[in-house]
Design an enzyme around this catalytic site. Structure first.
Site, short mmCIF file in Angstrom:
data_model
loop_
_atom_site.label_atom_id
_atom_site.label_comp_id
_atom_site.label_asym_id
_atom_site.label_seq_id
_atom_site.Cartn_x
_atom_site.Cartn_y
_atom_site.Cartn_z
NE ARG A 1 27.78 -33.40 -3.07
CZ ARG A 1 27.51 -33.47 -1.96
NH1 ARG A 1 26.77 -34.78 -2.22
NH2 ARG A 1 27.61 -33.41 -1.00
CE LYS B 1 32.00 -32.79 -2.02
NZ LYS B 1 31.68 -31.45 -1.94
CG HIS C 1 26.07 -28.23 -7.93
ND1 HIS C 1 26.00 -29.46 -7.98
CD2 HIS C 1 26.15 -28.12 -6.95
CE1 HIS C 1 27.17 -30.19 -6.34
NE2 HIS C 1 26.52 -28.78 -6.03
NE ARG D 1 23.77 -30.42 -4.09
CZ ARG D 1 24.59 -31.76 -3.14
NH1 ARG D 1 23.48 -32.67 -3.26
NH2 ARG D 1 25.20 -31.62 -1.93
CG HIS E 1 25.30 -29.73 2.90
ND1 HIS E 1 24.27 -28.75 2.34
CD2 HIS E 1 26.00 -29.74 1.20
CE1 HIS E 1 24.24 -28.52 0.93
NE2 HIS E 1 25.37 -28.80 0.39
CE1 TYR F 1 21.51 -24.58 -2.50
CE2 TYR F 1 21.91 -25.12 -0.41
CZ TYR F 1 21.85 -25.75 -2.13
OH TYR F 1 23.16 -25.76 -2.97
#
Length: 295
Positions: free
Chosen positions: A146, A170, A241, A244, A267, A276
């Site tokens: 990110r 995150k 993004h 990414r 993730h 994806y």
């Protein structure tokens, strides 16, 4: 309610380790809900029930908010009331029996390989800024990090000998992502011939710095990306993004394992990565329809 909101935000910052931008979104959503309660005479958070939340979501829909935005507000309220319930501040969680609004699933916008090649070639020359920009673009596409993770990198997070970068996603979760040869070469060139010319008396730890020697910001990188997208003649509206998304899509198109892509992207849930696979299926269908004689 504002006091409880701040208490909740502190909890998210300390216990969950969420990024400032994420905390800002929670605060904004909850303050908007608080204002709605005040304007409509619904009382404060201890008196709110299921009907108040339903009325608030209906209010957002009447304002023309996108389904994804309404869904995000609901998620913020759900987290907030779960926090109040755990703290013993309410007896019943009013969000417990509520379903989140269905958000439209949009396939992520990606660049094709030729567009990526043009973008990565856009920073020309050997000036410190050109070397920096080339290294950032190469790293972003090589790792799928990110943009917030990219600008947070320190020099010590990159291991050129072993060929990997260590980043924090995150919740401050650490992950190791491999760096390809092109990215390694670009980062090495920036570190040896470019960074010192920008650093001056700035942040000695930051990997990517601006012309003042300070750590580059997300907004600063976004401006850089848009400049090179124009230079490369890319007509699509792209964001950080987009690289990414392109990273993940191109890996899957070339046979990468979904679990490996999930790990590299950071993730928590593989269902997030599965979007994806829909992108690759859509692209394959497009290729088939454009090229098969009897499509």
């Amino acid at each position: 309610m504002k006091t409880m909101i701040e208490r909740f935000i502190r909890y998210l910052a300390i216990e969950k380790g969420l990024a400032p931008s994420t905390l800002g979104s929670y605060r904004s959503d909850l303050e908007d809900f608080s204002d709605f309660l005040r304007r409509t005479g619904c009382g404060d958070w201890p008196e709110t029930g299921r009907r108040h939340i339903v009325a608030y979501l209906a209010h957002l829909q009447k304002l023309g908010r996108a389904p994804a935005t309404v869904s995000r507000h609901m998620a913020s309220l759900r987290s907030f009331y779960q926090f109040l319930s755990r703290e013993g501040l309410i007896e019943v969680d009013p969000t417990g029996q509520l379903d989140s609004p269905k958000a439209d699933k949009r396939l992520p916008r990606v660049l094709n390989v030729e567009e990526v090649e043009r973008l990565l070639a856009a920073p020309e020359g050997l000036t410190p800024m050109a070397l920096r920009d080339r290294a950032m673009l190469e790293m972003l596409y090589a790792t799928g990090v990110r943009v917030s993770e990219l600008v947070s990198l320190n020099v010590t997070d990159v291991n050129l000998n072993m060929g990997y970068v260590k980043c924090y996603g995150k919740g401050s979760k650490e992950r190791i992502v491999p760096l390809g040869s092109a990215a390694l070469e670009a980062v090495h060139a920036y570190l040896t011939r470019g960074r010192a010319g920008l650093l001056k008396n700035g942040d000695p730890g930051a990997l990517f710095v601006n012309h003042q020697g300070k750590r580059l910001t997300r907004q600063g990188f976004w401006k850089i990306l848009k400049k090179y997208a124009r230079t490369a003649g890319i007509q699509k509206a792209i964001t950080p993004h987009t690289l990414r998304h392109s990273f993940a899509t191109h890996l899957l198109e070339n046979g990468a394992d979904l679990r490996a892509v999930q790990e590299m992207l950071g993730h928590a849930d593989i269902s997030t990565t599965q979007i994806y696979t829909h992108v690759t299926q859509t692209r394959l269908k497009d290729v088939y329809e454009r090229t098969h004689p009897r499509a």
